[in-house]
Design a protein around this motif. Structure first.
Motif, mmCIF file in Angstrom:
data_model
loop_
_atom_site.group_PDB
_atom_site.id
_atom_site.type_symbol
_atom_site.label_atom_id
_atom_site.label_comp_id
_atom_site.label_asym_id
_atom_site.label_seq_id
_atom_site.Cartn_x
_atom_site.Cartn_y
_atom_site.Cartn_z
ATOM 1 N N ASP A 62 0.838 -1.206 0.000
ATOM 2 C CA ASP A 62 0.000 0.000 0.000
ATOM 3 C C ASP A 62 0.872 1.255 0.000
ATOM 4 O O ASP A 62 0.579 2.231 -0.702
ATOM 5 C CB ASP A 62 -0.915 0.016 1.223
ATOM 6 N N ARG A 63 1.931 1.199 0.803
ATOM 7 C CA ARG A 63 2.844 2.337 0.882
ATOM 8 C C ARG A 63 3.553 2.554 -0.462
ATOM 9 O O ARG A 63 3.683 3.694 -0.928
ATOM 10 C CB ARG A 63 3.867 2.099 1.995
ATOM 11 N N ALA A 64 3.997 1.473 -1.087
ATOM 12 C CA ALA A 64 4.676 1.581 -2.385
ATOM 13 C C ALA A 64 3.738 2.167 -3.441
ATOM 14 O O ALA A 64 4.142 3.007 -4.256
ATOM 15 C CB ALA A 64 5.183 0.203 -2.827
ATOM 16 N N ILE A 65 2.461 1.749 -3.423
ATOM 17 C CA ILE A 65 1.484 2.269 -4.382
ATOM 18 C C ILE A 65 1.229 3.753 -4.133
ATOM 19 O O ILE A 65 1.085 4.539 -5.075
ATOM 20 C CB ILE A 65 0.178 1.463 -4.300
ATOM 21 N N ALA A 66 1.196 4.138 -2.862
ATOM 22 C CA ALA A 66 0.997 5.552 -2.541
ATOM 23 C C ALA A 66 2.143 6.407 -3.087
ATOM 24 O O ALA A 66 1.930 7.540 -3.530
ATOM 25 C CB ALA A 66 0.880 5.734 -1.028
ATOM 26 N N LEU A 67 3.346 5.842 -3.080
ATOM 27 C CA LEU A 67 4.516 6.561 -3.588
ATOM 28 C C LEU A 67 4.589 6.542 -5.111
ATOM 29 O O LEU A 67 5.097 7.487 -5.723
ATOM 30 C CB LEU A 67 5.795 5.944 -2.997
ATOM 31 N N SER A 68 4.099 5.448 -5.710
ATOM 32 C CA SER A 68 4.166 5.314 -7.164
ATOM 33 C C SER A 68 2.893 4.634 -7.671
ATOM 34 O O SER A 68 2.884 3.439 -7.967
ATOM 35 C CB SER A 68 5.412 4.492 -7.553
ATOM 36 N N PRO A 69 1.793 5.372 -7.769
ATOM 37 C CA PRO A 69 0.491 4.778 -8.079
ATOM 38 C C PRO A 69 0.356 4.190 -9.478
ATOM 39 O O PRO A 69 -0.561 3.415 -9.725
ATOM 40 C CB PRO A 69 -0.486 5.947 -7.870
ATOM 41 N N GLU A 70 1.269 4.522 -10.377
ATOM 42 C CA GLU A 70 1.159 4.038 -11.748
ATOM 43 C C GLU A 70 2.013 2.789 -12.001
ATOM 44 O O GLU A 70 2.156 2.361 -13.147
ATOM 45 C CB GLU A 70 1.578 5.143 -12.734
ATOM 46 N N ASN A 71 2.565 2.191 -10.969
ATOM 47 C CA ASN A 71 3.422 1.019 -11.133
ATOM 48 C C ASN A 71 2.576 -0.254 -11.074
ATOM 49 O O ASN A 71 1.958 -0.563 -10.052
ATOM 50 C CB ASN A 71 4.488 1.003 -10.035
ATOM 51 N N ALA A 72 2.564 -1.010 -12.174
ATOM 52 C CA ALA A 72 1.719 -2.204 -12.273
ATOM 53 C C ALA A 72 2.192 -3.322 -11.358
ATOM 54 O O ALA A 72 1.380 -4.075 -10.807
ATOM 55 C CB ALA A 72 1.692 -2.695 -13.725
ATOM 56 N N SER A 73 3.504 -3.464 -11.169
ATOM 57 C CA SER A 73 4.009 -4.569 -10.353
ATOM 58 C C SER A 73 3.605 -4.434 -8.888
ATOM 59 O O SER A 73 3.352 -5.435 -8.212
ATOM 60 C CB SER A 73 5.534 -4.670 -10.476
ATOM 61 N N TYR A 74 3.511 -3.196 -8.395
ATOM 62 C CA TYR A 74 3.084 -2.996 -7.009
ATOM 63 C C TYR A 74 1.634 -3.446 -6.834
ATOM 64 O O TYR A 74 1.270 -4.040 -5.812
ATOM 65 C CB TYR A 74 3.228 -1.539 -6.597
ATOM 66 N N ARG A 75 0.805 -3.160 -7.832
ATOM 67 C CA ARG A 75 -0.595 -3.601 -7.799
ATOM 68 C C ARG A 75 -0.682 -5.125 -7.830
ATOM 69 O O ARG A 75 -1.478 -5.725 -7.102
ATOM 70 C CB ARG A 75 -1.353 -3.032 -8.998
ATOM 71 N N SER A 76 0.147 -5.723 -8.662
ATOM 72 C CA SER A 76 0.149 -7.178 -8.768
ATOM 73 C C SER A 76 0.599 -7.830 -7.466
ATOM 74 O O SER A 76 0.034 -8.834 -7.022
ATOM 75 C CB SER A 76 1.070 -7.608 -9.922
ATOM 76 N N ASN A 77 1.614 -7.252 -6.845
ATOM 77 C CA ASN A 77 2.076 -7.779 -5.551
ATOM 78 C C ASN A 77 1.012 -7.613 -4.476
ATOM 79 O O ASN A 77 0.835 -8.483 -3.621
ATOM 80 C CB ASN A 77 3.366 -7.069 -5.126
ATOM 81 N N ARG A 78 0.321 -6.504 -4.527
ATOM 82 C CA ARG A 78 -0.769 -6.292 -3.565
ATOM 83 C C ARG A 78 -1.847 -7.363 -3.766
ATOM 84 O O ARG A 78 -2.418 -7.877 -2.795
ATOM 85 C CB ARG A 78 -1.371 -4.899 -3.735
ATOM 86 N N ALA A 79 -2.121 -7.709 -5.018
ATOM 87 C CA ALA A 79 -3.099 -8.763 -5.310
ATOM 88 C C ALA A 79 -2.658 -10.097 -4.716
ATOM 89 O O ALA A 79 -3.483 -10.863 -4.197
ATOM 90 C CB ALA A 79 -3.290 -8.893 -6.822
ATOM 91 N N ALA A 80 -1.353 -10.375 -4.770
ATOM 92 C CA ALA A 80 -0.844 -11.630 -4.206
ATOM 93 C C ALA A 80 -1.077 -11.689 -2.699
ATOM 94 O O ALA A 80 -1.505 -12.720 -2.161
ATOM 95 C CB ALA A 80 0.645 -11.774 -4.518
ATOM 96 N N ALA A 81 -0.812 -10.577 -1.995
ATOM 97 C CA ALA A 81 -1.030 -10.548 -0.549
ATOM 98 C C ALA A 81 -2.511 -10.670 -0.213
ATOM 99 O O ALA A 81 -2.896 -11.398 0.715
ATOM 100 C CB ALA A 81 -0.457 -9.250 0.037
ATOM 101 N N LEU A 82 -3.360 -9.994 -0.973
ATOM 102 C CA LEU A 82 -4.806 -10.090 -0.754
ATOM 103 C C LEU A 82 -5.310 -11.509 -0.969
ATOM 104 O O LEU A 82 -6.173 -12.003 -0.231
ATOM 105 C CB LEU A 82 -5.545 -9.132 -1.697
ATOM 106 N N THR A 83 -4.750 -12.182 -1.969
ATOM 107 C CA THR A 83 -5.137 -13.571 -2.241
ATOM 108 C C THR A 83 -4.812 -14.457 -1.052
ATOM 109 O O THR A 83 -5.631 -15.285 -0.628
ATOM 110 C CB THR A 83 -4.417 -14.095 -3.497
ATOM 111 N N MET A 84 -3.629 -14.295 -0.476
ATOM 112 C CA MET A 84 -3.232 -15.107 0.666
ATOM 113 C C MET A 84 -4.080 -14.804 1.896
ATOM 114 O O MET A 84 -4.213 -15.658 2.783
ATOM 115 C CB MET A 84 -1.752 -14.894 0.978
ATOM 116 N N LEU A 85 -4.672 -13.632 1.944
ATOM 117 C CA LEU A 85 -5.549 -13.261 3.058
ATOM 118 C C LEU A 85 -7.003 -13.637 2.786
ATOM 119 O O LEU A 85 -7.880 -13.342 3.595
ATOM 120 C CB LEU A 85 -5.435 -11.762 3.335
#
Length: 301
Positions: free
Chosen positions: A131-154
């Motif tokens: 979330d912090r990385a996305i806040a710093l760089s909202p247009e980065n696709a890999s940060y969104r994808s990584n966030r999806a991975a963490a959400l999946t595990m939760l």
């Protein structure tokens, strides 16, 4: 009756004691002894009566003082050694990692810290760093994808789908987002959506995921055919096979299993299953547009 011995306790006011022959003693003043008489061999100083020829029982368990980090305060006692202390220190180190990364203004550094926590299985903490990385760089696709991975595990699959879709919007050629989205669609029983992601142009489909897709497609078709003719035992069997094949989080497949159980008069089992159907919040628009047994997905559930 019996013999007695004296137990004397004394307190000194400081200084050093002299030794040597001839009965040399301490040079400091000593308070008057408090004399207690114990029958020899029968009572230990704790006051418990012992059997003859037995000494006071002592514990073999070791007590270790905590260092005061994490959940233990200074002087806390941990039984049996330092195992809990080591875990405590590890958690303290991870907490420090999170704090340091959260204060960083470098999104790559934050993402790497998140990846390390994800690797260790700390998905909530990893999610906060993504979330912090996305806040710093909202247009980065890999940060969104990584966030999806963490959400999946939760278990937050609806949010994970949305994050992958956002990653694809930001970078349509980002293969990792397509792969993650395909896996999510398979878990949700979304055959056609999963096929589009696996067979994305310019991307080599993952062989294991492709095999899972074909198996899932076969079982869902058999389930639909059995449902049409009222063969509820077969429908139930194919629903369970579809869940084993990968659609274990599909609300529609689970609802179909409950429907089959109701038709077979297994009311309690059906009620138990219905009360535990996964809820996708928010429900992905891409999933609601697909049909299940001729109905829109949300309508069937």
């Amino acid at each position: 009756s019996g013999s007695y011995y004296n137990s004397s306790s004394s307190s000194s006011s400081g200084g050093s004691c002299g030794g040597g022959g001839g009965g040399g003693g301490c040079a400091t003043s000593v308070s008057s002894p408090n004399t207690v008489m114990y029958p020899s061999g029968n009572i230990c100083p704790s006051g418990k009566i012992l059997k003859s020829n037995m000494g006071c029982r002592t514990s073999n368990r070791t007590d270790t003082l905590g260092s005061g980090t994490g959940n233990y305060g200074h002087g806390s006692i941990m039984r049996g050694g330092g195992g809990k202390l080591e875990t405590n220190i590890q958690f303290a180190g991870e907490s420090t990692m999170v704090k340091r990364a959260m204060s960083s203004s470098d999104p790559e550094e934050v993402k790497k810290a998140g990846n390390e926590l994800y690797r260790r299985g700390h998905f909530v903490e990893a999610l906060s760093l993504y979330d912090r990385a996305i806040a710093l760089s909202p247009e980065n696709a890999s940060y969104r994808s990584n966030r999806a991975a963490a959400l999946t595990m939760l278990g937050r699959l609806g949010e994970a789908v949305r994050e992958c879709e956002d990653a694809e919007r930001l970078d349509p050629g980002y293969g990792r987002a397509h792969q993650r989205l395909a896996s999510l669609y398979l878990r949700l029983g979304q055959i056609e959506n999963a096929r589009r992601q696996l067979c994305f142009q310019g991307q080599q489909p993952d062989a294991a995921e492709l095999q899972k897709l074909h198996s899932l497609e076969k079982h869902l078709k058999r389930c639909a055919d059995a449902r049409k003719i009222g063969d509820w035992k077969c429908a139930l069997r194919e629903c369970e096979a579809a869940m084993v094949a990968g659609a274990e989080s599909s609300p529609q497949v689970i609802a179909c299993k409950a429907e089959a159980l109701l038709k077979l008069h297994q009311v309690e089992d059906a009620d138990s299953i219905l009360s535990n159907i996964p809820k996708l919040e928010p429900y992905p628009a891409s999933c609601s547009q697909t049909k299940f047994f001729g109905m829109h997905s949300e309508a069937y559930v």
